[in-house]
Design an enzyme around this catalytic site. Sequence first.
Site, PDB file in Angstrom:
ATOM      1  CG  HIS A 307     -14.140  12.452 -52.350  1.00 52.06           C
ATOM      2  ND1 HIS A 307     -13.078  12.980 -53.042  1.00 52.06           N
ATOM      3  CD2 HIS A 307     -13.616  11.581 -51.453  1.00 52.06           C
ATOM      4  CE1 HIS A 307     -11.956  12.437 -52.604  1.00 52.06           C
ATOM      5  NE2 HIS A 307     -12.241  11.588 -51.638  1.00 52.06           N
ATOM      6  CG  ASP A 364     -14.562   7.706 -44.601  1.00 57.96           C
ATOM      7  OD1 ASP A 364     -14.219   8.817 -45.034  1.00 57.96           O
ATOM      8  OD2 ASP A 364     -13.759   6.853 -44.183  1.00 57.96           O
TER       9      ASP A 364
HETATM   10  C1  SDX Z   1     -12.165  11.225 -46.999  1.00 53.70           C
HETATM   11  O1  SDX Z   1      -9.525  13.985 -50.179  1.00 53.70           O
HETATM   12  C2  SDX Z   1      -9.536  12.692 -50.044  1.00 53.70           C
HETATM   13  O2  SDX Z   1      -9.062  11.997 -50.921  1.00 53.70           O
HETATM   14  C3  SDX Z   1     -10.142  12.173 -48.744  1.00 53.70           C
HETATM   15  C4  SDX Z   1     -10.356  10.663 -48.677  1.00 53.70           C
HETATM   16  C5  SDX Z   1      -9.046   9.908 -48.669  1.00 53.70           C
HETATM   17  O3  SDX Z   1      -9.038   8.749 -49.084  1.00 53.70           O
HETATM   18  O4  SDX Z   1      -8.055  10.493 -48.141  1.00 53.70           O
HETATM   19  O5  SDX Z   1     -11.135  10.241 -49.782  1.00 53.70           O
HETATM   20  C6  SDX Z   1     -11.085  10.257 -47.392  1.00 53.70           C
HETATM   21  O6  SDX Z   1     -11.887  12.156 -46.273  1.00 53.70           O
HETATM   22  C7  SDX Z   1     -13.549  11.042 -47.581  1.00 53.70           C
HETATM   23  C8  SDX Z   1     -14.543  12.185 -47.146  1.00 53.70           C
HETATM   24  C9  SDX Z   1     -15.097  11.812 -45.753  1.00 53.70           C
HETATM   25  N1  SDX Z   1     -15.902  12.941 -45.232  1.00 53.70           N
HETATM   26  C10 SDX Z   1     -17.256  12.845 -45.120  1.00 53.70           C
HETATM   27  O7  SDX Z   1     -17.937  11.882 -45.480  1.00 53.70           O
HETATM   28  C11 SDX Z   1     -17.890  14.055 -44.431  1.00 53.70           C
HETATM   29  C12 SDX Z   1     -19.137  14.500 -45.204  1.00 53.70           C
HETATM   30  N2  SDX Z   1     -18.685  15.067 -46.477  1.00 53.70           N
HETATM   31  C13 SDX Z   1     -18.471  16.458 -46.554  1.00 53.70           C
HETATM   32  O8  SDX Z   1     -18.266  17.186 -45.418  1.00 53.70           O
HETATM   33  C14 SDX Z   1     -17.846  16.969 -47.856  1.00 53.70           C
HETATM   34  O9  SDX Z   1     -18.463  16.309 -48.868  1.00 53.70           O
HETATM   35  C15 SDX Z   1     -16.344  16.856 -48.017  1.00 53.70           C
HETATM   36  C16 SDX Z   1     -15.615  17.508 -46.858  1.00 53.70           C
HETATM   37  C17 SDX Z   1     -15.939  15.444 -48.125  1.00 53.70           C
HETATM   38  C18 SDX Z   1     -15.982  17.568 -49.311  1.00 53.70           C
HETATM   39  O10 SDX Z   1     -16.299  18.871 -49.136  1.00 53.70           O
HETATM   40  P1  SDX Z   1     -15.967  19.970 -50.277  1.00 53.70           P
HETATM   41  O11 SDX Z   1     -15.374  19.377 -51.475  1.00 53.70           O
HETATM   42  O12 SDX Z   1     -15.234  21.071 -49.599  1.00 53.70           O
HETATM   43  O13 SDX Z   1     -17.383  20.385 -50.725  1.00 53.70           O
HETATM   44  P2  SDX Z   1     -18.187  21.545 -50.039  1.00 53.70           P
HETATM   45  O14 SDX Z   1     -18.092  21.449 -48.557  1.00 53.70           O
HETATM   46  O15 SDX Z   1     -17.773  22.817 -50.693  1.00 53.70           O
HETATM   47  O16 SDX Z   1     -19.682  21.159 -50.446  1.00 53.70           O
HETATM   48  C19 SDX Z   1     -20.203  21.528 -51.732  1.00 53.70           C
HETATM   49  C20 SDX Z   1     -21.709  21.581 -51.503  1.00 53.70           C
HETATM   50  C21 SDX Z   1     -22.100  22.490 -50.319  1.00 53.70           C
HETATM   51  O17 SDX Z   1     -23.418  22.948 -50.562  1.00 53.70           O
HETATM   52  P3  SDX Z   1     -23.586  24.436 -51.241  1.00 53.70           P
HETATM   53  O18 SDX Z   1     -22.820  25.414 -50.366  1.00 53.70           O
HETATM   54  O19 SDX Z   1     -22.997  24.306 -52.650  1.00 53.70           O
HETATM   55  O20 SDX Z   1     -25.080  24.679 -51.226  1.00 53.70           O
HETATM   56  O21 SDX Z   1     -22.188  20.271 -51.157  1.00 53.70           O
HETATM   57  C22 SDX Z   1     -22.725  20.287 -49.837  1.00 53.70           C
HETATM   58  C23 SDX Z   1     -22.165  21.542 -49.162  1.00 53.70           C
HETATM   59  O22 SDX Z   1     -23.043  21.983 -48.119  1.00 53.70           O
HETATM   60  N3  SDX Z   1     -22.285  19.065 -49.197  1.00 53.70           N
HETATM   61  C24 SDX Z   1     -23.024  18.304 -48.391  1.00 53.70           C
HETATM   62  C25 SDX Z   1     -22.227  17.208 -48.068  1.00 53.70           C
HETATM   63  N4  SDX Z   1     -21.024  17.332 -48.657  1.00 53.70           N
HETATM   64  C26 SDX Z   1     -21.055  18.482 -49.353  1.00 53.70           C
HETATM   65  N5  SDX Z   1     -24.286  18.473 -47.921  1.00 53.70           N
HETATM   66  C27 SDX Z   1     -24.749  17.497 -47.106  1.00 53.70           C
HETATM   67  N6  SDX Z   1     -24.071  16.401 -46.756  1.00 53.70           N
HETATM   68  C28 SDX Z   1     -22.791  16.229 -47.204  1.00 53.70           C
HETATM   69  N7  SDX Z   1     -22.098  15.153 -46.850  1.00 53.70           N
END
Ligand code: SDX
Length: 428
Positions: A307, A364
């Site tokens: 998140h 989710d």
């Molecule tokens: C919602 O913002 C809100 O409030 C949203 C929400 C709402 O109520 O409106 O809460 C609803 O959208 C919840 C999120 C649903 N999405 C997912 O479940 C999709 C999977 N999650 C990710 O794609 C990710 O965690 C995000 C998009 C939710 C957050 O991404 P960020 O904050 O931009 O973090 P990032 O992409 O910069 O990741 C940081 C690190 C990275 O690794 P490094 O580059 O540091 O090595 O964490 C890793 C990412 O690759 N990472 C994941 C991951 N999420 C982040 N690796 C594997 N699986 C994941 N799910």
Amino acid sequence: MSDKAIITYNGQSYELPVIEGTENEKAVDISKLRAESGLITLDFGYKNTGATTSAITFLDGEEGILRYRGYSIEELAESASFLEVAYLLIFGELPTKSEFEKFNADITKHTLVHEEIKNILDGFPSKSHPMGVLSSLISSLTAFYPESLDPNRSADQVYLSVIRILAKMPTIAAWAYKNELGHPVNYPDNSLDYCSNFLKMMFAIPSDVYKADSVVADALNKLLILHADHEQNCSTSTVRIVGSSHASLYSAISAGISALWGPLHGGANQAVIEMLEAIRKDGGGVQKFMDKAKDKDDPFRLMGFGHRVYKNFDPRAKIIKKAADSVLAKLGVNDPVLEIAKGLEEVALSDPYFVERKLYPNVDFYSGIIYRALGIPTQMFTVMFALGRLPGWIAQWKEMRENNEPIGRPRQIYTGAKARPFTNIGDR
Ligand code: SDX
């Protein structure tokens, strides 16, 4: 504690005010930075940038706290109705009995949609994803209610526009589902409460008498509350920036629905179930998928994990996980993907990759398992998220309009070609 921050650049110091919110959050106000220093700030995805101040929702990502207008999500999910929470978010206070009765009566009066919406609905191929249908039909409300186009018309007009979309979105959502099935639509039954009426429009078929199971209606009520608002997330920021151009409420909500559809945002609930089903079909082993999620060369992510703000458990995920156990037990549903989800959570929460990055289950991760147990099809999961988020979008749009906030227009740093003369095609 200082109420000033100083930026020093090229031997010059620039003093900037620091503002503090009611929960002691602090921000450097950079409104004057460019005029005084020529500098702008850059923050891809606005990860560290506040777009506004707001009195609607407070969340603390480190502590896993979520409150709507000061009330904890745990208490609201346990004791309130979704329409009570909608009233709280939109008008700022929990309604008195008479206020709630009027609000509920006003909504009940407007659940029917114009018959000509069917002409638009019939234009969608029957396999259309319901989120695309929903976004289009919500935008079409501007055609049926042109007076809604002026967001500054009057408080009464804004109230009527708010009531109409709260009342009609469940009808439109259910009709989008029926369109996907190729089934005849159901008309609202105003003798029922908000959730039971939606369930009946979704699942009733001409040949039988449908009665919504109270367990299902209660579970839906809880899920809608848990999704009702979440401060400045992607879709809510979309609603605010569209509304900041003085576009109508319906146009802003339609844009918010489209932003929510993305699999990194609200579309994740559908992607989680598809991921869990893939694991089940693959024999149920989670390690292979964990390795893919950690592989930088693999675009696969563990959907439902991580998140932007929560770097601790998403409090909504905790409530939904608990509800999943009780709803499936009450309904006598034994869904193998629930055990797979719990297994995946256990492995991930002890894996250094996830622990170091503070990746926990989000709203989710478990919600799709309950939706499925309620009989809601996977393609409708994100529509359910939109139904829940609607009062939050309305509240945020209304707050932005009442505060007369300026049109949203971020800056950029240009990295393209420098000035160069045009050349004729024959000379290139
Ligand atoms: C919602 O913002 C809100 O409030 C949203 C929400 C709402 O109520 O409106 O809460 C609803 O959208 C919840 C999120 C649903 N999405 C997912 O479940 C999709 C999977 N999650 C990710 O794609 C990710 O965690 C995000 C998009 C939710 C957050 O991404 P960020 O904050 O931009 O973090 P990032 O992409 O910069 O990741 C940081 C690190 C990275 O690794 P490094 O580059 O540091 O090595 O964490 C890793 C990412 O690759 N990472 C994941 C991951 N999420 C982040 N690796 C594997 N699986 C994941 N799910």
